[in-house]
Design an enzyme around this catalytic site. Structure first.
Site, PDB file in Angstrom:
ATOM      1  N   GLU A  51     115.471-110.503 -48.717  1.00 26.43           N
ATOM      2  CA  GLU A  51     116.607-109.803 -48.153  1.00 26.43           C
ATOM      3  C   GLU A  51     116.067-109.025 -46.953  1.00 26.43           C
ATOM      4  OE1 GLU A  51     118.281-106.565 -50.401  1.00 26.43           O
ATOM      5  OE2 GLU A  51     120.096-106.547 -49.192  1.00 26.43           O
ATOM      6  N   ARG A 101     105.995-110.493 -61.517  1.00 29.67           N
ATOM      7  CA  ARG A 101     105.671-109.963 -60.203  1.00 29.67           C
ATOM      8  C   ARG A 101     104.265-109.377 -60.223  1.00 29.67           C
ATOM      9  NH1 ARG A 101     110.470-106.729 -59.116  1.00 29.67           N
ATOM     10  NH2 ARG A 101     109.590-106.665 -57.027  1.00 29.67           N
ATOM     11  N   LYS A 110     109.915-101.798 -52.679  1.00 30.91           N
ATOM     12  CA  LYS A 110     110.480-101.512 -51.363  1.00 30.91           C
ATOM     13  C   LYS A 110     111.064-100.114 -51.307  1.00 30.91           C
ATOM     14  CE  LYS A 110     112.283-105.794 -49.701  1.00 30.91           C
ATOM     15  NZ  LYS A 110     113.513-106.583 -49.550  1.00 30.91           N
TER      16      LYS A 110
END
Length: 558
Positions: A33, A259, A269
């Site tokens: 994104e 992850r 983020k």
RNA sequence: UGGGGUGUAGCCAAGUGGUAAGGCAACGGGUUUUGAUCCCGUCAUUCGCAGGUUCGAUCCCUGCCACCCCAGCCA
């Protein structure tokens, strides 16, 4: 590739698929994104997606998941492209955007409505939340759930044409409000956002949600393996539901992996953003951050990051990888690719009293101990030099092989010197050492049999260039800073130390390398952001392994 | 106390119904004009725990425990 690696479970699945159906292609995608910068966790995903496809002569799309105009921006998309390229991957003509498919997505939503599988809901966010139920209790059906298909169609078209305000209506999939999987309790698939989209501008005021847009974008592009992280496992039934209900030509398969987490660092983020907004770090590319741009600025070669991603593997297990592995990859790569130089980070002056003060001798120094092709250079030697403050100890332990009063040490590529006198200032701090040198011990001359245990680096005072050198330590004290909301309290206040270093003359030359090893001090790299013509600033990429430091530490604690 | 996942060494990670790869770290030794590099060696009688099946279980079965994820009109 440095190590033989066993195949991870995803590659095993792909191999099995290929065995069962030899025509099956491998098409993957990396779907960021554009609302922030990429970090080491993304590097793992990039590496996985691109390499898995590469290995099977497949293709990888770089697709921006730009379905939320409120959060996204083109500057992020640009930086993401730069980062992916820098890592060495090429999407060729496969740069796409979810927004490319807004028209098709809209049509797909219409299809769902026509099949009686989606409805327009007038409930506001609060009401929807209250009716969703909890983890242990089922939700309640919306009073608008059984609206007629034509009414839904009409309302949805009005949503699209801007007849309603943000939040007034949403389009929801009609699945099951009592599902134990929260994602299946009639998820929202379209919401109203009267907001200029970075690419489609004001063409749309309704935007699809992730689950809907992502599954269908994968299908439209013919993605065969949609690889994502574990938190999307619960979304897979919804992903498959869209694919099945809409009977797309391609049926991508979603596979989840865990992850990457790196000890003492942040790969979130949102939290990274926090650090930047609070000015704890110098932007997204701060060299202490494991953002791709930060690591690039720090001087980590892309090859070392790829190597690291390969070595950590791909599984479904939660993990926190040790920093030592990353550093090992960086050292290994830099060790074989950079030239050696000398530089003193914390200088102390040494006067060699029996060396002619007007003499300058140019000594031969190898640029790499094992790669003769890297050549050699000449370094000036004079009667006044700088050595590292930590290379002299007045009260030295027995195994200290460097300089001490009355002791001898070799100056790399030069002579053996002996410390005769220590000069201190009024505070007791050592200001200067007076030494003598042994002319018969010139490096490579073979005149003397004298052997000493230690060799230290040095720089001629007259020729030294003074440069700003930035030395880094971990940004956090906390092994897992991401586990707490209170990031501030685990910040290491000493994560950056700025030194006025004395570097050898050759580093001032026009063609001086941008990254190199300062012998015994570590690997260094020109900071592209802080350096200007006439002012070079270097970052220490990583230290060398230091067994002496370990011995000292063990002596202190034991 | 719903659903979905995961447990193999300090950190990662292979593995098979036949007796635990590899990397990083750590430790010991050798080489070395970088206390670097390089080289050699050591490092799980045991695979979350407890039962069961089996000649034999880390692998199959049952139960339990621990940890992670999910209640955005974020992705």
């Amino acid at each position: 590739m440095k190590t033989e690696l066993a195949k991870d479970f995803i590659r095993q699945i792909i191999d099995e698929d290929i065995e069962n159906n030899s025509s099956r292609e491998v098409i993957t995608r990396f779907p960021p994104e554009p609302n922030g910068y990429l970090h080491l966790g993304h590097a793992k995903s990039i590496c996985l997606n691109f390499s898995v496809a590469e290995e099977k002569k497949g293709k990888t799309f770089l697709r921006f998941d730009d379905t939320n105009p409120v959060k996204e921006d083109e500057i992020y998309a640009e930086s993401i492209k730069e980062d992916v390229s820098w890592l060495g991957y090429n999407w060729e003509d496969r740069l796409t955007f979810a927004s490319d498919y807004f028209g098709d997505l809209y049509q797909a939503a219409i299809t769902l409505i026509k099949k009686g599988l989606a409805y327009v809901d007038n409930q506001n966010a609060e009401e929807m939340k209250n009716n969703r139920g909890t983890l242990t209790e089922p939700g309640k059906n919306s009073e608008f759930r059984d609206r007629a298909i034509n009414e839904n169609l009409d309302l949805f078209k009005k949503m699209k044409s801007g007849d309603f305000d943000d939040g007034e209506m949403v389009l929801r999939a009609k699945i099951d409000m009592s599902s134990p999987n929260m994602n299946l309790r009639d998820p929202v698939i379209y919401r109203i956002r009267k907001y200029n989209h970075q690419r489609t501008k004001d063409k749309w005021c309704i935007y699809p949600m992730y689950d809907f847009a992502h599954a269908l974008s994968d299908a439209f592009e013919g993605i065969t393996y949609s690889l994502c992280t574990l938190e999307f496992q619960d979304h897979r039934p919804l992903y498959n539901w869209f694919i099945e209900q809409l009977e797309t030509d391609h049926r991508p398969r979603q596979i989840e992996f865990s992850r990457l987490n790196l000890a003492y660092s942040l790969t979130s983020k949102r939290k990274l953003n926090d650090l930047i907004e609070k000015n704890i770090v110098d932007g997204w590319d701060d060299p202490r951050l494991v953002t791709i741009s930060g690591m690039r600025r720090r001087g980590y070669p892309p090859e070392s990051i790829i190597d690291f991603c390969q070595r950590v593997g791909v599984t479904k297990k939660d993990n926190i990888i040790e920093m030592a592995l990353l550093e090992n990859c960086v050292r290994e790569e830099l060790g074989n690719s950079t030239q050696r130089r000398m530089g003193v980070l914390d200088p102390i002056k040494v006067t060699i009293k029996n060396y002619d003060k007007d003499n300058i001798e140019y000594l031969e120094a190898q640029n790499h101990p094992k790669i003769p092709e890297f050549g050699s250079r000449k370094i000036p030697f004079t009667n006044e030099i700088f050595i590292e403050r930590s290379d002299f100890l007045e009260d030295a332990p027995k195994k200290f092989f460097r300089l001490k009063p009355g002791g001898e040490v070799r100056l790399r590529y030069a002579y053996i010197i002996c410390c005769e006198e220590v000069i201190k200032d009024s505070n007791g701090e050592i200001k200067e050492l007076i030494c003598t040198y042994d002319p018969d011990t010139k490096s490579g001359s073979g005149k003397s049999e004298k052997k000493v245990k230690g060799t230290i680096h040095w720089v001629s005072k007259k020729h030294a260039i003074t440069s700003e050198v930035r030395l880094y330590d971990r940004l956090f004290h906390d092994h897992n800073p991401g586990s707490s909301e209170d990031i501030q309290s685990s910040i290491n206040p000493k994560s950056l130390k700025i030194s006025k270093a004395k570097l050898e003359e050759s580093l001032g030359e026009e063609n001086a390398p941008n990254s190199f090893q300062l012998e015994r001090n570590g690997y260094f790299c020109l900071d592209a952001k802080l350096s200007k013509t006439g002012k070079r600033v270097y970052n220490r990429v990583v230290t060398l392994r230091d067994t002496w430091a370990k011995i000292e530490k063990a002596a202190l604690s034991g």
